[in-house]
Design an enzyme around this catalytic site. Structure first.
Site, PDB file in Angstrom:
ATOM      1  N   LYS A  86      75.544  67.117  42.799  1.00 12.64           N
ATOM      2  CA  LYS A  86      76.095  68.057  41.806  1.00 12.64           C
ATOM      3  C   LYS A  86      76.007  69.489  42.340  1.00 12.64           C
ATOM      4  CE  LYS A  86      75.199  64.836  38.154  1.00 12.64           C
ATOM      5  NZ  LYS A  86      74.206  64.179  37.320  1.00 12.64           N
ATOM      6  N   GLN A 109      68.972  65.663  33.815  1.00 14.99           N
ATOM      7  CA  GLN A 109      69.176  64.409  34.548  1.00 14.99           C
ATOM      8  C   GLN A 109      68.336  63.296  33.913  1.00 14.99           C
ATOM      9  OE1 GLN A 109      71.400  64.082  37.257  1.00 14.99           O
ATOM     10  NE2 GLN A 109      71.001  61.917  36.915  1.00 14.99           N
ATOM     11  N   ASP A 156      77.506  67.452  29.556  1.00 12.27           N
ATOM     12  CA  ASP A 156      77.356  66.011  29.770  1.00 12.27           C
ATOM     13  C   ASP A 156      77.889  65.238  28.558  1.00 12.27           C
ATOM     14  OD1 ASP A 156      76.583  64.614  31.955  1.00 12.27           O
ATOM     15  OD2 ASP A 156      74.421  64.782  31.615  1.00 12.27           O
TER      16      ASP A 156
END
Ligand code: NAD
Length: 350
Positions: free
Chosen positions: A54, A98, A121
């Protein structure tokens, strides 16, 4: 029949290019640089690799990247405070925690703490909730499911009225991708670990989405001829090597299979342990003492291979369209994350 293999790298590349151009425009016209903050807790090998890719992707398209690495034993309140800080940081337009988080942290609480305007997200219940409601539009849609939809749409695969089977019902992939397909008028069947007679259900599917996490569970004879198969699974499988042997960790008594890394040992290898030749101590990569000099250690490696949830070679002979692993859904996930971050920055200043 041989399936058309959908090139996720190519489609993701086009999205990245569009984002990169958009980022330049934002800088030129508004003096704004989109920013993405990631939070990684602990040192899970796969999570570290995802976060690294990322970071690289952000660099490539000009998105500012703020990486936060927290120790495994960080408290829930400390993590919560960091999320809150980022919520108020005007340089940050997207926040990504994450997953998975360690067991002592309530993931639900942390995801809910993210400002919905920065939820790139798309896991905030407000965004997921809207995804599941008729005539509501979430601010952000989860990246992997969104990427799956783009792969279907880019290949003009008919969704409306199709019989679609989704294997897996996780909050991250299965559930949201099923909702997206339903929103496009597919007739969706969700399958999960308690579903009976999986092969027969799959054989009915015009579109089959596999998001289970079991290597090659979907065989060729589970697939309806000519159907479209999207393989979300990313599974690390080991390939046995002539020199493989068992090592026992000195501190934990745990064993693992590996072989010494030799100079001729090329290809996909993963370091899973270290051997100190002087003391005979063996460490797994997870319990390697932080202060040890790695240069004095022999690397213990295994050959690995990424496979999906679909048996690619068998599926290729039956399906009409098929995504490969790697190179299918994976690159789309990151491309959509970049797009969501860019959109978030644009929205904040529009
Ligand atoms: P998960 O473990 O959270 O969920 C797995 C789902 O599969 C569950 O709903 C479970 O009920 C179902 N399942 C388990 N065993 C089953 C069985 N025998 N038959 C039918 N269903 C079964 O996993 P996840 O986070 O949804 O990820 C699924 C896979 O997708 C993993 O391989 C993961 O690595 C991969 N993934 C890929 C990307 C990407 O960018 N390509 C992103 C996220 C996840």
């Amino acid at each position: 029949m041989t399936a058309i293999v959908i090139d996720g790298v190519d489609i993701a590349g086009k999205i990245r290019k569009t984002v990169s151009n958009g980022v330049k425009q934002l800088a030129h016209h508004n003096g704004i640089r989109p920013g993405l903050a990631t939070i990684l807790v602990g040192n899970n090998f796969a999570s570290e690799a995802y976060v690294n890719s990322k970071r690289k992707a952000c660099d490539e398209v000009g998105i500012e990247y703020f990486g936060h690495n927290l120790p495994d034993d960080v408290s829930e309140i400390e993590l919560y405070e960091l999320v809150n800080e980022l919520n108020f940081d005007s340089r940050v337009h997207g926040i990504l925690v994450q997953l998975p988080l360690p067991d002592h942290i309530n993931s639900e609480k942390i995801l809910e703490a993210i400002n919905i305007n920065k939820d790139v997200d798309g896991f905030h219940p407000n965004n997921i909730g809207k995804l599941g409601m008729k005539n509501r539009t979430p601010l952000f849609v989860p990246c992997t499911p969104s990427g799956c939809m783009m792969l279907l749409e880019e290949n003009s695969i008919n969704i409306s009225g199709s019989k679609t089977v989704v294997l897996g019902r996780s909050n991250i992939v299965g559930l949201p991708v099923g909702m997206l397909l339903l929103n496009k008028d597919a007739t969706v069947t969700f399958c999960h670990s308690k579903t009976k007679d999986l092969p027969n259900i799959c054989r009915e599917a015009d579109i089959l989405i596999a998001a289970v996490g079991i290597p090659e569970i979907v065989k060729g004879d589970w697939i309806k001829p000519g159907s479209s198969v999207i393989d979300v699974g990313i599974n690390n499988t080991w390939i046995s090597h002539d020199d493989d042997r068992e090592f026992t960790c000195s501190s934990s008594e745990k064993t693992f299979i590996a072989h010494y890394q030799s100079l001729s040992d090329k290809g996909n290898r993963r370091i899973i342990g270290y051997l100190c030749e002087n003391s005979g101590d063996v460490y797994s990569s997870e319990n390697l003492p932080k202060d040890i000099d790695k240069n004095g250690l022999v690397k213990l490696v295994r050959k690995n291979k990424l496979v999906g949830d679909v048996h690619f070679d068998e599926a290729k002979l039956v399906a009409g369209y098929l995504t490969p692993v790697p190179g299918g859904v994976g690159p789309m996930t990151i491309a959509v994350l970049l797009q969501n971050t860019y959109n978030s920055a644009k929205l904040m200043y529009s």
